[in-house]
Design an enzyme around this catalytic site. Structure first.
Site, PDB file in Angstrom:
ATOM      1  N   ARG A  78       0.981  -1.285   0.083  1.00 39.76           N
ATOM      2  CA  ARG A  78      -0.072   0.036   0.084  1.00 39.76           C
ATOM      3  C   ARG A  78       0.914   1.366   0.132  1.00 39.76           C
ATOM      4  O   ARG A  78       2.060   1.069   0.861  1.00 39.76           O
ATOM      5  CB  ARG A  78      -0.799   0.196   1.247  1.00 39.76           C
ATOM      6  N   ILE A  95      -8.351   1.505  -4.220  1.00 43.44           N
ATOM      7  CA  ILE A  95      -9.497   1.072  -4.937  1.00 43.44           C
ATOM      8  C   ILE A  95     -10.773   2.044  -4.816  1.00 43.44           C
ATOM      9  O   ILE A  95     -11.289   2.312  -5.785  1.00 43.44           O
ATOM     10  CB  ILE A  95      -9.652  -0.429  -4.575  1.00 43.44           C
ATOM     11  N   SER A 107      39.078  23.525  -6.906  1.00 42.75           N
ATOM     12  CA  SER A 107      40.348  24.361  -6.431  1.00 42.75           C
ATOM     13  C   SER A 107      39.862  25.420  -5.304  1.00 42.75           C
ATOM     14  O   SER A 107      40.643  25.530  -4.415  1.00 42.75           O
ATOM     15  CB  SER A 107      41.191  25.168  -7.699  1.00 42.75           C
ATOM     16  N   HIS A 138      -2.594   6.656  -1.868  1.00 41.89           N
ATOM     17  CA  HIS A 138      -4.007   6.197  -1.422  1.00 41.89           C
ATOM     18  C   HIS A 138      -3.888   5.363  -0.419  1.00 41.89           C
ATOM     19  O   HIS A 138      -5.100   4.900  -0.163  1.00 41.89           O
ATOM     20  CB  HIS A 138      -4.628   6.041  -2.642  1.00 41.89           C
ATOM     21  N   TYR A 139      -2.708   4.635  -0.121  1.00 43.21           N
ATOM     22  CA  TYR A 139      -2.719   3.757   1.240  1.00 43.21           C
ATOM     23  C   TYR A 139      -3.853   2.584   1.184  1.00 43.21           C
ATOM     24  O   TYR A 139      -3.895   2.055   0.330  1.00 43.21           O
ATOM     25  CB  TYR A 139      -2.691   4.846   2.475  1.00 43.21           C
ATOM     26  N   LYS A 183      33.257  12.146 -16.652  1.00 44.88           N
ATOM     27  CA  LYS A 183      33.301  13.475 -17.091  1.00 44.88           C
ATOM     28  C   LYS A 183      34.671  13.396 -18.267  1.00 44.88           C
ATOM     29  O   LYS A 183      35.659  13.199 -17.934  1.00 44.88           O
ATOM     30  CB  LYS A 183      33.947  14.391 -15.832  1.00 44.88           C
TER      31      LYS A 183
HETATM   32  C1  FAD Z   1      -3.194  -6.035   0.760  1.00 45.78           C
HETATM   33  C2  FAD Z   1      -3.654  -5.051   0.399  1.00 45.78           C
HETATM   34  C3  FAD Z   1      -5.064  -4.872   0.443  1.00 45.78           C
HETATM   35  C4  FAD Z   1      -5.745  -3.503   0.077  1.00 45.78           C
HETATM   36  N1  FAD Z   1      -7.193  -3.562   0.250  1.00 45.78           N
HETATM   37  C5  FAD Z   1      -7.935  -2.386  -0.333  1.00 45.78           C
HETATM   38  C6  FAD Z   1      -9.365  -2.272  -0.219  1.00 45.78           C
HETATM   39  O1  FAD Z   1     -10.075  -3.393   0.108  1.00 45.78           O
HETATM   40  N2  FAD Z   1      -9.935  -1.269  -0.799  1.00 45.78           N
HETATM   41  C7  FAD Z   1      -8.944  -0.080  -1.215  1.00 45.78           C
HETATM   42  O2  FAD Z   1      -9.805   0.790  -1.637  1.00 45.78           O
HETATM   43  N3  FAD Z   1      -7.769  -0.117  -1.309  1.00 45.78           N
HETATM   44  C8  FAD Z   1      -7.225  -1.419  -0.889  1.00 45.78           C
HETATM   45  N4  FAD Z   1      -5.841  -1.442  -1.011  1.00 45.78           N
HETATM   46  C9  FAD Z   1      -5.032  -0.202  -1.342  1.00 45.78           C
HETATM   47  C10 FAD Z   1      -5.136   0.090  -2.868  1.00 45.78           C
HETATM   48  O3  FAD Z   1      -4.500  -1.362  -3.439  1.00 45.78           O
HETATM   49  C11 FAD Z   1      -4.249   0.926  -2.967  1.00 45.78           C
HETATM   50  O4  FAD Z   1      -4.134   2.262  -2.481  1.00 45.78           O
HETATM   51  C12 FAD Z   1      -4.139   1.135  -4.680  1.00 45.78           C
HETATM   52  O5  FAD Z   1      -3.954  -0.062  -5.604  1.00 45.78           O
HETATM   53  C13 FAD Z   1      -2.907   2.315  -5.168  1.00 45.78           C
HETATM   54  O6  FAD Z   1      -3.010   2.374  -6.399  1.00 45.78           O
HETATM   55  P1  FAD Z   1      -1.865   3.130  -7.369  1.00 45.78           P
HETATM   56  O7  FAD Z   1      -2.254   2.973  -8.789  1.00 45.78           O
HETATM   57  O8  FAD Z   1      -1.797   4.328  -6.698  1.00 45.78           O
HETATM   58  O9  FAD Z   1      -0.793   1.947  -7.166  1.00 45.78           O
HETATM   59  P2  FAD Z   1      -0.424   0.510  -7.745  1.00 45.78           P
HETATM   60  O10 FAD Z   1      -1.585  -0.144  -7.741  1.00 45.78           O
HETATM   61  O11 FAD Z   1       0.536  -0.067  -6.757  1.00 45.78           O
HETATM   62  O12 FAD Z   1       0.217   0.950  -9.089  1.00 45.78           O
HETATM   63  C14 FAD Z   1       1.556   1.553  -9.006  1.00 45.78           C
HETATM   64  C15 FAD Z   1       1.972   1.092 -10.663  1.00 45.78           C
HETATM   65  O13 FAD Z   1       3.252   1.984 -11.028  1.00 45.78           O
HETATM   66  C16 FAD Z   1       4.182   1.138 -11.202  1.00 45.78           C
HETATM   67  N5  FAD Z   1       5.558   2.080 -11.120  1.00 45.78           N
HETATM   68  C17 FAD Z   1       6.165   2.162  -9.996  1.00 45.78           C
HETATM   69  N6  FAD Z   1       7.093   3.015 -10.265  1.00 45.78           N
HETATM   70  C18 FAD Z   1       7.430   3.156 -11.415  1.00 45.78           C
HETATM   71  C19 FAD Z   1       8.314   3.666 -12.321  1.00 45.78           C
HETATM   72  N7  FAD Z   1       9.387   4.296 -11.877  1.00 45.78           N
HETATM   73  N8  FAD Z   1       7.957   3.697 -13.608  1.00 45.78           N
HETATM   74  C20 FAD Z   1       6.966   3.110 -14.353  1.00 45.78           C
HETATM   75  N9  FAD Z   1       5.886   2.651 -13.452  1.00 45.78           N
HETATM   76  C21 FAD Z   1       6.171   2.556 -12.274  1.00 45.78           C
HETATM   77  C22 FAD Z   1       3.887  -0.262 -10.699  1.00 45.78           C
HETATM   78  O14 FAD Z   1       4.870  -1.196 -11.504  1.00 45.78           O
HETATM   79  C23 FAD Z   1       2.721  -0.329 -10.404  1.00 45.78           C
HETATM   80  O15 FAD Z   1       2.049  -1.030 -11.546  1.00 45.78           O
HETATM   81  C24 FAD Z   1      -4.974  -2.359  -0.523  1.00 45.78           C
HETATM   82  C25 FAD Z   1      -3.571  -2.739  -0.526  1.00 45.78           C
HETATM   83  C26 FAD Z   1      -3.194  -3.795  -0.241  1.00 45.78           C
HETATM   84  C27 FAD Z   1      -1.669  -3.985  -0.631  1.00 45.78           C
HETATM   85  C1  DXP Z   2      38.421  18.362 -10.623  1.00 45.60           C
HETATM   86  C2  DXP Z   2      38.061  18.744 -11.933  1.00 45.60           C
HETATM   87  O1  DXP Z   2      37.283  18.186 -12.680  1.00 45.60           O
HETATM   88  C3  DXP Z   2      38.489  20.039 -12.445  1.00 45.60           C
HETATM   89  O2  DXP Z   2      39.468  19.985 -13.614  1.00 45.60           O
HETATM   90  C4  DXP Z   2      37.481  21.018 -12.504  1.00 45.60           C
HETATM   91  O3  DXP Z   2      37.114  21.767 -13.704  1.00 45.60           O
HETATM   92  C5  DXP Z   2      37.144  22.003 -11.484  1.00 45.60           C
HETATM   93  O4  DXP Z   2      37.972  23.160 -11.530  1.00 45.60           O
HETATM   94  P1  DXP Z   2      38.394  24.117 -10.406  1.00 45.60           P
HETATM   95  O5  DXP Z   2      39.322  23.409  -9.896  1.00 45.60           O
HETATM   96  O6  DXP Z   2      38.582  25.375 -11.184  1.00 45.60           O
HETATM   97  O7  DXP Z   2      37.087  24.196  -9.517  1.00 45.60           O
END
Ligand code: FAD
Ligand code: DXP
Length: 652
Positions: free
Chosen positions: A301, A330, A604, A325-326, A494
């Site tokens: 959650r 849903i 520096s 949404h904790y 760099k």
């Molecule tokens: C055991 C349990 C029981 C629950 N019961 C209920 C309930 O009965 N009723 C209710 O309303 N709620 C309930 N919830 C809560 C509810 O499930 C969540 O609040 C809700 O699913 C959150 O939805 P969300 O879309 O924000 O996140 P999620 O459904 O978790 O989706 C997030 C998505 O983002 C993707 N993602 C994450 N980071 C990245 C990234 N960097 N790049 C691309 N994609 C990414 C993930 O892969 C995932 O698919 C429950 C939760 C749990 C765990």
């Molecule tokens: C350490 C380093 O990468 C240096 O070549 C950089 O360009 C910093 O320059 P100054 O030492 O003038 O801060």
């Protein structure tokens, strides 16, 4: 109207928003790391603001509004897809044991829009046969309901697909690329994706991309099945006990949940978790003990410190937040989708949204200021700071950093001074001259071991290379060096191609040639260049991760001598601009940041100060001050004086 929108996260929240935005005419792309890992699949699907005893007027109102949207919302989705969501306005019964009566929090009929009825012992056992003998009464919440959340997730995906939303599963967003207060793209595992507007809906993983106080709260669950020998569905409503709930589905499965564990993203079901669930469920509804178990699973959650979601605008006008949404994501999906779509498409902000804005976490004295990292202030002065702290991370090649100051390791009088200065600078990136470390040049003996590379990101540099070929070779050595020091995934370099030792001015042609080759080899290239806007653009076009224009010659301490050109570079760059070399004093560091530089590299001026650690701290503060000033927006310069006290309305 905002038309081109990328939603990061394809859980119930991201997909619900995608469908709503598409129905309102936007072009929508959803980027999702793993559809199956979404909490959306792990949930129980209860729509239970009353049984959950949601407190707080705004949250109650949000939940009730969402629950009331459910019948129409699910039937619209079902019409679009021909699939069933399993929405069931079954009501929720909350039995209690002796001593557990929920005194003082009872919602009586007529008090609000949501009725609740207290049932005495005899009444509850008659109303719901099969309850545990020690149930002494309970509350009946007729308006609470349920949806089959796994079916709902599939229906949302299918609806989005059929409406023409571009759905990309298996795409991880690694960083938000920001320039001058706007998101200009997202760095993904398959390249950069750009749009006009972005929505962050990554659930429990939200703080991988922004420093939002969202943390995972694990929940374990299991499913049993009503055996064929039981002809009728024995349970036709949700049973909601203390730390346990039993959710019967119409397909004869029964969901039992859920634990609530603060264990980060630790996966798997555990014996104690399942034992606790089974004990609680059997006590509440004993006949379950003989039902066949079908499945165990767990999910995360997205929890926030006040258990309320984070909804609405962010520090960037083209980035909207919908996360945190904790326990109720849903339930809250339809209202979240409607309010976020109103906000993005119609710039209409429902008054309720103000209660869920991320900035509520900024005003709490005990909370780390949002979007600016406290590591920038090593003395902790920011704890009660009223400063505007609307900053986000520095993102280079998809990797985020809180500090915008990078330092070097050369010219220090001792290794100890260097170590103290790195700490005092609060920096997270330290550049190291690969050649000097390899040859153990004076001052570079033991350097590799002197810093804690689990905390500091190494930026190997090609100092001492006079040609493109040399620089390419040394860059490859640098990558190996970072690997040896435990940074397996470090592909940063760099790039310095400097043929002339007197002025130490970089060779633009050699730098461009080497950059092209190194980008092809998978390096994140940070080229050191003269402040030449045309060259900066060419380097960006070949795929460099940043550009690093010089303020003045390396080690000269002359300060910002290239202001006009740096300003043009900043104006045109879509990658971070790191002002490197020649900064001599904190005022100059601040000045470069005030121009809008994304970061600084200073060596520096720190190493050669009388007290390097103190100077490092001063540079740190100046970098932060300059950044804040840039974000705050400088007042315009006027030709003539303008009185500070208003002259209108004064007594004559
Ligand atoms: C055991 C349990 C029981 C629950 N019961 C209920 C309930 O009965 N009723 C209710 O309303 N709620 C309930 N919830 C809560 C509810 O499930 C969540 O609040 C809700 O699913 C959150 O939805 P969300 O879309 O924000 O996140 P999620 O459904 O978790 O989706 C997030 C998505 O983002 C993707 N993602 C994450 N980071 C990245 C990234 N960097 N790049 C691309 N994609 C990414 C993930 O892969 C995932 O698919 C429950 C939760 C749990 C765990
Ligand atoms: C350490 C380093 O990468 C240096 O070549 C950089 O360009 C910093 O320059 P100054 O030492 O003038 O801060």
């Amino acid at each position: 109207m905002t038309r081109d929108i990328v939603i990061i996260g394809g859980g119930v929240i991201g997909l619900a928003i995608a469908v709503e935005l598409k129905l309102r005419g936007a072009e929508v792309t959803v980027l999702c790391r793993d559809f199956q890992a979404a909490a959306a699949h792990a949930a129980a699907g209860m729509l239970a603001p009353d049984a959950e005893q949601i407190t707080g007027k705004a949250m109650k109102s949000l939940c009730w509004r969402s629950r009331s949207l459910y019948p129409e919302w699910t039937s619209k989705l079902e019409d679009l897809t021909g699939l069933n969501t399993g929405y069931w306005p079954c009501g929720i019964l909350a039995p209690v044991y002796a001593g557990q009566e929920r005194k003082g929090v009872r919602v009586q009929k007529g008090e609000a829009e949501s009725p609740a009825y207290w049932l005495e012992k005899a009444a509850i056992h008659q109303y719901q046969p099969g309850l545990g003998e020690d149930v002494v009464g309970g509350w009946w919440y007729p308006e609470d309901a349920q949806v089959n959340n796994q079916a709902l997730a599939r229906v949302l995906w299918t609806a989005a697909e059929s409406l023409g939303v571009e759905l990309k599963d298996g795409i991880t967003v690694e960083g938000l690329l920001q320039q001058q207060g706007q998101v200009v793209g997202v760095q993904t595992n398959t390249g950069i994706i750009r749009a006009e507007h972005y929505v962050l809906a990554t659930g429990a993983w939200a703080n991988e991309l922004l420093p939002l106080p969202v943390t995972p709260r694990k929940g374990q669950m299991l499913r049993v099945r009503v055996p064929e020998s039981v002809p009728e569905l024995p349970l036709k409503r949700v049973l909601f006990g203390e730390n346990i709930y039993i959710v019967p589905r119409r397909d004869r499965s029964i969901i039992i949940g859920a634990t609530s564990e603060d264990v980060g993203f630790t996966p798997h079901n555990t014996p104690i978790g399942i034992q606790t669930l089974l004990q609680g469920a059997i006590r509440l509804y004993p006949q379950l003990q003989n039902y066949p178990i079908q499945e165990f699973w767990w999910g995360f959650r997205p929890a926030t410190p006040d258990e309320l979601p984070i909804l609405g605008t962010s520090h960037c006008p083209n980035l909207t937040l919908a996360t945190g949404h904790y326990r109720n994501g849903i339930l809250l999906a339809p209202i979240t989708a409607a309010l976020i779509a109103d906000l993005i498409v119609e710039q209409k902000s429902d008054p309720l949204l103000s209660h869920f804005h991320y900035s509520r976490f900024q005003t709490q004295a005990s909370t780390t200021p949002m979007f600016t990292h406290s590591a920038n202030f090593s003395n902790g002065h920011t704890k009660n700071s009223p400063l505007p702290t609307l900053d986000s991370s520095l993102i280079i090649a998809g990797k985020s950093f809180h500090s915008r100051l990078m330092t070097g390791t050369g010219k220090y009088r001792s290794i100890e001074e260097m170590q103290q200065s790195v700490v005092a600078s609060g920096c997270e990136i330290v550049t190291v001259a690969v050649r000097r470390v390899q040859t153990k040049a004076p001052g570079h003996e033991g350097l590799a071991e002197a810093l804690d590379w689990s905390k500091i990101w190494m930026l190997p540099n090609t100092a001492g290379c006079q040609t493109a070929e040399e620089a390419i070779r040394v860059a490859r050595l640098g990558r190996e060096m970072a690997k040896l020091l435990g940074q397996e995934d470090n592909n940063f370099v760099k790039l310095e191609v400097i043929p002339d030792p007197k002025y130490l001015l970089p060779d633009p042609i050699g730098t461009l040639q080497a950059a092209e080759q190194l980008v092809k080899e998978g390096f994140a290239v940070l080229p050191y260049i003269n402040a030449d806007p045309m060259l900066a653009k060419r380097l960006e076009d070949v795929g460099c991760a940043t550009v690093m224009p010089l303020a003045s010659p390396i080690g000269s301490g002359q300060g910002l001598k290239t202001t006009a050109n740096i300003q043009i570079i900043i104006e045109n760059a879509k990658i971070p601009v790191v002002v490197d070399a020649g900064i001599g004093a904190p005022s100059e560091a601040s000045q470069a940041m005030e121009l809008g530089a994304d970061a600084l590299l200073i060596n520096s001026a720190i190493a050669l100060a009388q007290n390097p650690a103190a100077m490092a701290q001063a540079m740190n503060l100046a970098t932060v001050a300059g950044r804040l000033a840039y974000l705050a927006g400088r007042m315009p310069i006027k030709t003539y004086a303008s009185a500070s006290s208003p002259v209108t309305g004064t007594i004559s």
